[in-house]
Design an enzyme around this catalytic site. Structure first.
Site, PDB file in Angstrom:
ATOM      1  CB  SER A 574       5.681  37.206 -19.043  1.00  0.00           C
ATOM      2  OG  SER A 574       4.416  36.797 -19.467  1.00  0.00           O
ATOM      3  CG  ASP A 659       5.175  30.913 -23.408  1.00  0.00           C
ATOM      4  OD1 ASP A 659       4.269  30.649 -22.607  1.00  0.00           O
ATOM      5  OD2 ASP A 659       5.850  31.944 -23.346  1.00  0.00           O
ATOM      6  CG  HIS A 695       5.205  31.918 -19.516  1.00  0.00           C
ATOM      7  ND1 HIS A 695       5.127  32.635 -20.688  1.00  0.00           N
ATOM      8  CD2 HIS A 695       5.022  32.830 -18.518  1.00  0.00           C
ATOM      9  CE1 HIS A 695       4.914  33.917 -20.420  1.00  0.00           C
ATOM     10  NE2 HIS A 695       4.851  34.057 -19.113  1.00  0.00           N
TER      11      HIS A 695
END
Length: 720
Positions: A574, A659, A695
Site C-alpha cells: 500500500s 481493492d 486490500h
C-alpha cells in the site's frame, strides 16, 4: 475513536460497490486469455514465455506546465473486456514464469501449514454475563465467534464465517457489538473484498437474523435499552459521513448527524463505562466529538469542543469525568480531564502534560484507573494511572523490540488490564496485568512446532540518514551469524500516516530465517515510531525523507555485512508499495528483488481524482497536486512518472481487482509502463486476484498461505 483512514493498510476504505461484472468471469477462461491478450504460453520446448504487453493509447496530461503522456490510462476501465483480458494474461504470464518453482512453493506451503495452529481458540473475554471467544478448526478457512455463560453452561454460535461464506468467494467480519442485555448482536459482513460492509441484527434469544439489513456501514453502537442502534454509512467515495439511529421495534431510521466536510469521516462507539456514546468527526489533522446519552437515544447530541484547524481530541469516560486526549499542547498529545456534565474546553484540566519524548497513542478508562498507551523510543509501553491517588507506574515489557497493544478489555469495573504481546522471536501472547501486585499473567502463547527462540538473535540498530538523523532498524537472524556480506536479507518498510510499523512475530517468515535470511524492518520517517515529529518529517513537503531513510537503512545492512545489494530483497504494501516504487527508481542498483503489494504508485492521477475513495481526506498526508507547490513535492517521488530507461531489479507486484484503497489500475499501469522502459532481463511479474480478495488479499487463511508460499518461492529462486 477514529484512528484515521489510510490509503495504505491498517485502517482504510474505498470505492463504491457494483464491481463484480459478468465480463470478469468471461475472460478468465483460457480461450479469453489467448484471444484478447499478448501473452504467449510456453510450449514444451520453449525457453521462456514472452511477457504480456498492454496497448498504448495517447492520453496527454498537462499540469502546471508539465506534460506527461499517460499511455496506459485506459486500464482503469474496469468493465472493458480488453482490460480484463490483459489482467488475466498477466496472471497467465506469472504462472508460466514460476512453473519451475511450483514444487518449492508446494514444499513451502507444507511448512507454513505445519506451523499454522489449525485448531485454535481465543482467550474468552467477559461482557456482561457471558464469555465471548473465537474458534478455528482444522481445514476451515475462517473463524467462528461464540459465547458461553460466565456461570457455566452450553456455548452458543454467534457468527460462523465458514457457513455465512459458503458459496462466496470472499467473506470478512466488520462490526461485532452485543446489546447491554446480551440479547441482540449487530454485526457486518463484506462479501467482495471492497471493505463495504452490510449490517445485520441477530436476535440471540431466538437465534434468528432480522430481514432488514443496511449496506455500507462502517461503525455501530447500541443504546442502553437494546432497541435503538446507531450506525454510520458511507458516501459514494466510501467516506463515512452520516450517523443514523435505527429504532428496531418500529423500523424507523432517523438521521442524527451528517458530516459535510469531505476531509472528515464519522465514527460512533460506546464508552467502556456504558455511560456515553461518542460520535467523532475526524480528518488527518483535526477532530470533534459529540456526546449522546445512551439512556436517551433520541436526545440531541452535545458537541464537546468545536473543531479547529490542527486540533485533534478524543474522549474516554470514568465516573463524573471525561478524559480528553488532545494535541493542543503538542503533537504527542497530552491528557486532560473535564466534567461530563459541562465538558467545554475552557474547563479542561491537565492530568498528564505533553511529553516530547513519548507519544500518547491511546487511553483506556476503567472504574478506578486509566491505562495510557505511550510510544517512546519506538516501542509501546503501558502506564497505569490510579484515579484516586493520581500515582502511576509502567508495566514491565522485556525485549528490545516488540509489539504490545491493549486486548479485549470489556469489563469497566476491574483491576486487570489484558494486553497482546509478541516480538520477532516471541510468538503471539495474551497477558492479564494484575494492577494491585504489578504482575503479568500469561493466559495464552501460540505454540509454533519446531520453533526455538533461543536460536535467534534480535537487535535494534541505527542507520545515519542523508541529513544525519539516526533511523532505527529492527534486525533478527540466526544466532552466531558471521557478518561477511554473503547472507540473503529481506528489508521491510512503510513510513506513512504516523503508523508505527509493527515488529511482531511472523510465523511464515520462519521459513526464511531457517534458510539463513536476515529479516529487518526500517522504521523510517513518515511513520510514528518516534512520535508526531517523526511523522511530520516524512509527510507533505518532507515526504522524500521516507525514501532516503529507507535507502540509508539498506546501505547500513550492507555496510555492517548482513547482506549485499544482489542478495537484498525489499518489501512493502500500500503506502509501503509507494515506498518500494520510489526507492527502486532512486537506487535500483541497491536491491536484488522487490516484493510490492497493492502499491500506491500512481500518486498524481489518484490525488487529482476527488471521486476516488480517500483522495480529499488525504490531501493532508500527501498534498493536493492541483496546488503547484504541492504538486512539485509529489511529482518528485511519484513512482509511475519517475520510471526511466534503465535496469531494474527483479520484481513481483500483487493486487486485487476489488481493492477499495488502492485501485487495481495503479499497479497495472505501473507494471505496463515499467515493462516498456526497463533495459534488464530480470523477471517482472504481476499477479492480480480477479475473483475475490481486497486490500489484504484473500480472506481465508489457507488461501493466504498459498499466496505467501508462491511469493517465498519466487524470492528464494530469484535471489542468488
Amino acid at each position: 475513536m477514529l484512528a484515521g483512514r489510510r490509503r495504505a493498510g491498517y485502517p482504510p476504505m474505498e470505492g463504491k460497490g457494483d464491481v463484480i461484472s459478468t465480463q470478469t468471469r468471461v475472460v478468465l477462461g483460457l480461450a479469453g486469455i489467448l484471444a484478447m491478450s499478448a501473452v504467449d504460453l510456453p510450449a514444451a520446448d520453449s525457453v521462456a514465455p514472452r511477457p504480456t504487453s498492454a496497448r498504448e493509447v495517447a492520453h496527454p496530461r498537462v499540469l502546471h506546465g508539465d506534460s506527461f503522456d499517460d499511455r496506459w490510462f485506459w486500464l482503469r476501465e474496469r468493465e472493458n473486456p480488453e482490460v480484463l483480458a490483459h489482467l488475466a494474461a498477466e496472471n497467465a504470464y506469472a504462472e508460466a514464469m514460476t512453473a519451475a518453482s511450483r514444487p518449492l512453493a508446494d514444499q513451502l506451503y507444507g511448512e507454513l501449514v505445519g506451523r499454522l495452529i489449525e485448531d485454535d481458540e481465543g482467550v474468552p473475554a467477559r461482557r456482561g454475563d457471558w464469555l465471548y471467544f473465537w474458534r478455528l478448526s482444522k481445514g476451515l478457512q475462517h473463524r467462528v465467534w461464540l459465547r458461553r455463560p460466565a456461570a457455566g453452561g452450553p456455548e452458543q454460535t454467534l457468527v460462523d464465517l465458514n457457513e455465512l461464506g459458503r458459496g462466496e468467494k470472499f467473506i470478512a467480519l466488520g462490526a461485532f457489538e452485543v446489546s447491554d442485555d446480551g440479547k441482540q448482536l449487530a454485526y457486518s459482513l463484506d462479501r467482495v473484498g471492497f471493505r463495504q460492509y452490510t449490517l445485520y441484527v441477530r436476535d440471540l434469544v431466538r437465534n434468528v437474523t432480522r430481514e432488514e439489513s443496511v449496506p455500507e456501514v462502517t461503525s455501530v453502537a447500541w443504546a442502553a435499552d437494546g432497541r435503538s442502534l446507531f450506525y454510520v454509512v458511507e458516501d459514494d467515495a466510501k467516506r463515512p459521513h452520516r450517523l443514523w439511529r435505527w429504532a428496531l421495534d418500529s423500523g424507523e431510521r432517523t438521521l442524527v448527524h451528517e458530516e459535510g466536510d469531505e476531509r472528515f469521516g464519522v465514527s460512533v462507539e460506546r464508552s467502556r463505562s456504558g455511560a456515553w456514546i461518542f460520535a467523532t468527526s475526524a480528518s488527518h489533522t483535526a477532530s470533534e466529538v459529540r456526546l449522546i446519552d445512551p439512556g436517551a437515544p433520541a436526545a440531541t447530541p452535545r458537541l464537546v469542543a468545536p473543531r479547529r484547524a490542527g486540533h485533534e481530541y478524543y474522549l474516554e469516560h470514568s465516573g463524573e469525568r471525561l478524559f480528553v486526549r488532545s494535541n493542543r499542547a503538542g503533537g504527542n498529545f497530552a491528557l486532560f480531564e473535564t466534567r461530563a456534565a459541562d465538558p467545554a474546553e475552557t474547563g479542561w484540566k491537565v492530568v498528564r502534560s505533553h511529553d516530547p519524548q513519548a507519544m500518547l497513542e491511546e487511553v483506556d478508562a476503567f472504574a478506578r484507573h486509566l491505562v495510557l498507551s505511550e510510544r517512546a523510543g519506538g516501542l509501546m509501553r503501558f502506564r497505569v494511572l490510579d484515579l484516586a491517588s493520581g500515582g502511576d507506574h509502567l508495566v514491565t515489557l522485556p525485549e528490545v523490540a516488540y509489539v504490545a497493544r491493549g486486548a479485549e478489555n470489556e469489563v469497566f469495573d476491574t483491576d486487570r488490564f489484558r494486553y497482546h504481546y509478541e516480538s520477532p522471536k516471541t510468538p503471539a501472547s495474551v497477558f492479564d496485568y494484575r494492577i494491585a501486585d504489578r504482575t503479568s499473567e500469561l493466559l495464552k502463547r501460540d505454540v509454533i512446532p519446531g520453533f526455538d527462540p533461543a536460536v535467534w538473535e534480535l537487535s535494534r540498530i541505527e542507520a545515519p540518514a542523508k541529513d544525519g538523523v539516526r533511523v532505527p532498524l529492527t534486525v533478527v537472524h540466526r544466532r552466531g551469524l558471521v557478518p561477511d556480506g554473503t547472507h540473503r536479507a529481506l528489508l521491510r518498510g512503510y513510513g506513512s500516516y504516523g503508523y508505527a510499523y509493527p515488529t511482531g512475530f511472523d510465523t511464515n517468515a520462519v521459513s526464511l530465517l531457517e534458510r539463513g535470511f536476515v529479516l529487518a524492518t526500517a522504521h523510517v520517517r513518515g511513520g510514528g515510531e518516534l512520535g508526531k515529529a517523526w511523522h511530520e518529517q516524512g509527510r507533505m513537503a518532507a515526504k522524500m525523507n521516507t525514501f532516503t531513510d529507507f535507502i540509508a537503512c539498506a546501505e547500513e545492512l550492507v555496510r555492517r555485512g548482513y547482506t549485499s545489494p544482489a542478495r537484498l530483497a525489499i518489501t512493502g504494501g500500500s503506502a509501503g508499495g509507494l515506498l518500494m516504487g520510489a526507492v527502486t527508481n532512486l537506487r535500483p542498483d541497491l536491491f536484488g528483488v522487490v516484493l510490492s503489494y497493492v502499491p500506491f504508485v500512481d500518486v498524481i492521477n489518484t490525488m487529482l481524482d476527488t471521486s476516488l475513495p480517500l483522495t480529499v481526506g488525504e490531501f493532508e498526508e500527501w498534498g493536493n497536486p492541483a496546488v503547484e507547490e504541492q504538486y512539485r513535492w509529489m511529482i518528485a517521488y511519484s513512482p509511475y512518472e519517475n520510471l526511466a530507461v534503465k535496469a531494474y531489479p527483479a520484481m513481483l507486484v500483487r493486487t486485487s481487482f476489488h481493492d477499495s484503497q488502492v485501485m487495481y489500475w495503479e499497479p497495472a499501469k505501473y507494471v505496463a509502463r515499467l515493462r516498456s522502459l526497463k533495459t534488464d532481463g530480470n523477471p517482472l511479474l504481476f499477479r492480480i486476484n480477479l475473483d475475490a480478495g481486497g486490500h489484504g488479499g484473500f480472506a481465508g487463511r489457507y488461501d493466504r498461505l498459498r499466496d505467501t508460499a508462491a511469493d517465498y518461492a519466487f524470492l528464494l529462486t530469484t535471489l542468488p
